[in-house]
Enzyme design. Structure first.
Site, PDB file in Angstrom:
ATOM      1  N   GLU A  61      14.095  -6.034  63.129  1.00  0.00           N
ATOM      2  CA  GLU A  61      13.606  -6.791  64.283  1.00  0.00           C
ATOM      3  C   GLU A  61      12.298  -6.213  64.803  1.00  0.00           C
ATOM      4  O   GLU A  61      11.876  -5.127  64.420  1.00  0.00           O
ATOM      5  CB  GLU A  61      14.670  -6.796  65.387  1.00  0.00           C
ATOM      6  N   GLU A  72      18.432 -10.844  53.957  1.00  0.00           N
ATOM      7  CA  GLU A  72      18.385 -11.573  52.691  1.00  0.00           C
ATOM      8  C   GLU A  72      16.959 -11.667  52.161  1.00  0.00           C
ATOM      9  O   GLU A  72      16.706 -11.426  50.968  1.00  0.00           O
ATOM     10  CB  GLU A  72      18.949 -12.989  52.873  1.00  0.00           C
ATOM     11  N   CYS A 104      20.735 -17.657  57.395  1.00  0.00           N
ATOM     12  CA  CYS A 104      20.049 -18.651  58.224  1.00  0.00           C
ATOM     13  C   CYS A 104      19.356 -19.674  57.317  1.00  0.00           C
ATOM     14  O   CYS A 104      19.255 -19.491  56.102  1.00  0.00           O
ATOM     15  CB  CYS A 104      19.038 -17.974  59.153  1.00  0.00           C
ATOM     16  N   CYS A 107      16.363 -18.303  55.268  1.00  0.00           N
ATOM     17  CA  CYS A 107      16.773 -17.503  54.113  1.00  0.00           C
ATOM     18  C   CYS A 107      17.298 -18.386  52.993  1.00  0.00           C
ATOM     19  O   CYS A 107      17.035 -18.130  51.821  1.00  0.00           O
ATOM     20  CB  CYS A 107      17.821 -16.475  54.521  1.00  0.00           C
TER      21      CYS A 107
END
Length: 149
Positions: A61, A72, A104, A107
């Site tokens: 992050e 991923e 997500c 990804c």
């Protein structure tokens, strides 16, 4: 380098036994390296190449949230940077207790760049998992071959 590897013509074989256990373990180990001070949601991924190598990644992050990277995509980018573009499977780990972790949408699209016929192992914190083909996670997808139409 700029090495290109052809995509496999047949669906890749699923990892089994010790190979599968190693893939799952490497995803859990990668999760422990996650840098997630904002979401406090660590995720790890382990990517198995067609040649049998494993590349792991974790989420990273950033205070500018849009600059963060998912586990991923980190694993895929590490593999690509080492010359691998043909993948057999990916395992994803998180600390979610009751639900299986899923990638997500971004990804899923990045995974799709490298075909639809590979397996994604979605795990729970207790180590249980389910297996989905990428084409199940991103049906009716857009890929490189669509640019040639």
């Amino acid at each position: 380098g700029n090495r290109q590897h052809p995509a496999p013509s047949a669906p890749p074989a699923r990892p089994q036994g010790e190979s599968l256990q190693l893939l799952l373990r490497r995803s859990r180990e990668a999760k422990n390296c996650a840098y997630c001070p904002y979401s406090r949601f660590p995720v790890g991924a382990a990517l198995l190449t067609a040649g049998g190598e494993i590349f792991s990644g974790c989420n990273v992050e950033n205070a500018c949230h849009s600059l963060g990277a998912c586990a991923e995509r980190t694993a895929i980018q590490k593999a690509i940077s080492e010359g691998h573009t043909s993948f057999r499977a990916m395992a994803i780990a998180s600390d979610m207790g009751d639900d299986f972790i899923v990638p997500c949408g971004a990804c899923r699209q990045v995974m799709r760049e490298f075909g639809t016929d590979w397996d994604i192992y979605l795990t729970k914190a207790d180590g249980t998992y389910i297996v989905k083909r990428l084409e199940e996670l991103l049906p009716h997808s857009f890929g490189p071959e669509d640019l040639k139409k």
